[in-house]
Design an enzyme around this catalytic site. Structure first.
Site, PDB file in Angstrom:
ATOM      1  NE  ARG A 192      41.776  40.029  46.623  1.00 51.74           N
ATOM      2  CZ  ARG A 192      40.879  39.076  46.390  1.00 51.74           C
ATOM      3  NH1 ARG A 192      40.306  38.424  47.376  1.00 51.74           N
ATOM      4  NH2 ARG A 192      40.567  38.765  45.154  1.00 51.74           N
ATOM      5  NE  ARG A 241      33.781  36.474  40.336  1.00 49.91           N
ATOM      6  CZ  ARG A 241      34.761  36.288  41.200  1.00 49.91           C
ATOM      7  NH1 ARG A 241      34.846  35.142  41.858  1.00 49.91           N
ATOM      8  NH2 ARG A 241      35.654  37.225  41.437  1.00 49.91           N
ATOM      9  NE  ARG A 269      36.287  32.406  38.491  1.00 47.48           N
ATOM     10  CZ  ARG A 269      36.956  32.895  39.533  1.00 47.48           C
ATOM     11  NH1 ARG A 269      37.667  32.090  40.296  1.00 47.48           N
ATOM     12  NH2 ARG A 269      36.938  34.183  39.803  1.00 47.48           N
ATOM     13  CE  LYS A 327      42.666  33.455  46.586  1.00 51.01           C
ATOM     14  NZ  LYS A 327      42.899  33.799  45.163  1.00 51.01           N
ATOM     15  NE  ARG A 356      39.277  39.490  39.774  1.00 50.13           N
ATOM     16  CZ  ARG A 356      38.743  38.314  39.460  1.00 50.13           C
ATOM     17  NH1 ARG A 356      38.223  38.112  38.266  1.00 50.13           N
ATOM     18  NH2 ARG A 356      38.732  37.352  40.344  1.00 50.13           N
TER      19      ARG A 356
HETATM   20  P1  AMP Z   1      37.434  37.207  44.689  1.00 51.38           P
HETATM   21  O1  AMP Z   1      36.115  36.528  44.603  1.00 51.38           O
HETATM   22  O2  AMP Z   1      38.245  36.762  45.856  1.00 51.38           O
HETATM   23  O3  AMP Z   1      38.204  37.100  43.379  1.00 51.38           O
HETATM   24  O4  AMP Z   1      37.140  38.762  44.924  1.00 51.38           O
HETATM   25  C1  AMP Z   1      36.407  39.519  43.984  1.00 51.38           C
HETATM   26  C2  AMP Z   1      36.587  40.992  44.261  1.00 51.38           C
HETATM   27  O5  AMP Z   1      36.101  41.309  45.574  1.00 51.38           O
HETATM   28  C3  AMP Z   1      38.019  41.496  44.264  1.00 51.38           C
HETATM   29  O6  AMP Z   1      38.491  41.769  42.944  1.00 51.38           O
HETATM   30  C4  AMP Z   1      37.885  42.761  45.102  1.00 51.38           C
HETATM   31  O7  AMP Z   1      37.260  43.801  44.379  1.00 51.38           O
HETATM   32  C5  AMP Z   1      36.902  42.309  46.178  1.00 51.38           C
HETATM   33  N1  AMP Z   1      37.611  41.710  47.325  1.00 51.38           N
HETATM   34  C6  AMP Z   1      37.569  40.410  47.728  1.00 51.38           C
HETATM   35  N2  AMP Z   1      38.332  40.215  48.815  1.00 51.38           N
HETATM   36  C7  AMP Z   1      38.883  41.423  49.117  1.00 51.38           C
HETATM   37  C8  AMP Z   1      39.782  41.867  50.118  1.00 51.38           C
HETATM   38  N3  AMP Z   1      40.290  41.032  51.039  1.00 51.38           N
HETATM   39  N4  AMP Z   1      40.120  43.194  50.124  1.00 51.38           N
HETATM   40  C9  AMP Z   1      39.620  44.042  49.223  1.00 51.38           C
HETATM   41  N5  AMP Z   1      38.792  43.679  48.227  1.00 51.38           N
HETATM   42  C10 AMP Z   1      38.412  42.379  48.169  1.00 51.38           C
END
Ligand code: AMP
Length: 219
Positions: free
Chosen positions: A90, A162, A129, A15, A173
């Protein structure tokens, strides 16, 4: 009328990579909730400190905090003509809040591309990654390696893994995605907005499939 594209899909499906390209091609702002949290962590804000406790465990940050952050971001001038939403909504509560916010901003989300891949592919991708420290450009040691190991092709900054891309957190996750985010698939399918895209194709093929799908929607 502002046009919003909601990118749906599990962690590791691409994404972020696709949102960056779509943003360049369409001129729409790229809004990544994960990047916004990471920026807050880097700047050691109160929001960052709170978010970090959830993120390191692979859990979702609570809805009220996340929704407030996105509401503020959507109110900035570069979102006036719309945005590509990457990682938000989400949860069903976030999807409902987004519907309300879009009404307020007089915008609409016509297209919800849903990028898919099997779980073993996601695990392999996430654990290989590498992310750049400066701007979050994404590489993969197998499928999309940088030209010089450890260095971002775009801005020369250092690449790092990360914390939440480490194996144990990746599994958590994906489970959180299945439990809390996957109900959104049927929500948007019922609304006739869902466009399924095979995320195991090459990065260029996925971009092409996204661009072809978005052409069907008025801008
Ligand atoms: P991402 O970079 O999209 O994989 O997000 C990394 C982390 O940020 C996730 O595992 C959550 O802990 C937090 N996070 C990102 N977007 C959301 C969301 N829409 N709602 C809640 N937590 C989020």
């Amino acid at each position: 009328m502002p046009s919003f594209i909601v990118l749906l899909g599990p962690p590791g499906v691409g994404k972020g990579t696709q949102a960056k390209t779509l943003s360049e091609r369409t001129g729409l702002a790229h809004i990544s909730s994960g990047d916004l949290f990471r920026e807050n962590i880097k700047n050691q804000t109160e929001l960052g400190k709170l978010a970090q406790t959830y993120m390191t465990r692979g859990e979702l940050v609570p809805d009220d905090v996340t929704i407030a952050m996105i509401r503020e971001r959507l109110g900035r001038p570069d979102s006036e003509s719309g945005a590509i939403l990457d990682g938000f909504p989400r949860t069903p509560a976030q999807a409902e809040a987004l519907d309300v916010m879009l009404q307020e901003f007089n915008g609409r989300a016509d297209a919800v591309p849903y990028i898919t891949a099997r779980e073993d592919v996601l695990i392999e991708r996430l654990s290989g990654r590498w992310t750049c420290r400066a701007k979050g450009h994404i590489f993969n040691q197998k499928s999309n390696p940088p030209q010089v190991a450890g260095t971002c092709d775009f801005d020369g900054s250092e690449l790092h893994q990360r914390d939440d891309d480490k194996a144990e957190t990746v599994k958590r996750r994906i489970q959180v995605y299945l439990d809390q985010t996957s109900p959104l698939i049927s929500h948007y399918r019922h609304q006739g907005k869902l466009i399924e895209i095979d995320g195991t194709q090459s990065i260029e093929q996925v971009t092409q499939a996204l661009m072809d799908a978005l052409k069907k929607y008025p801008s």
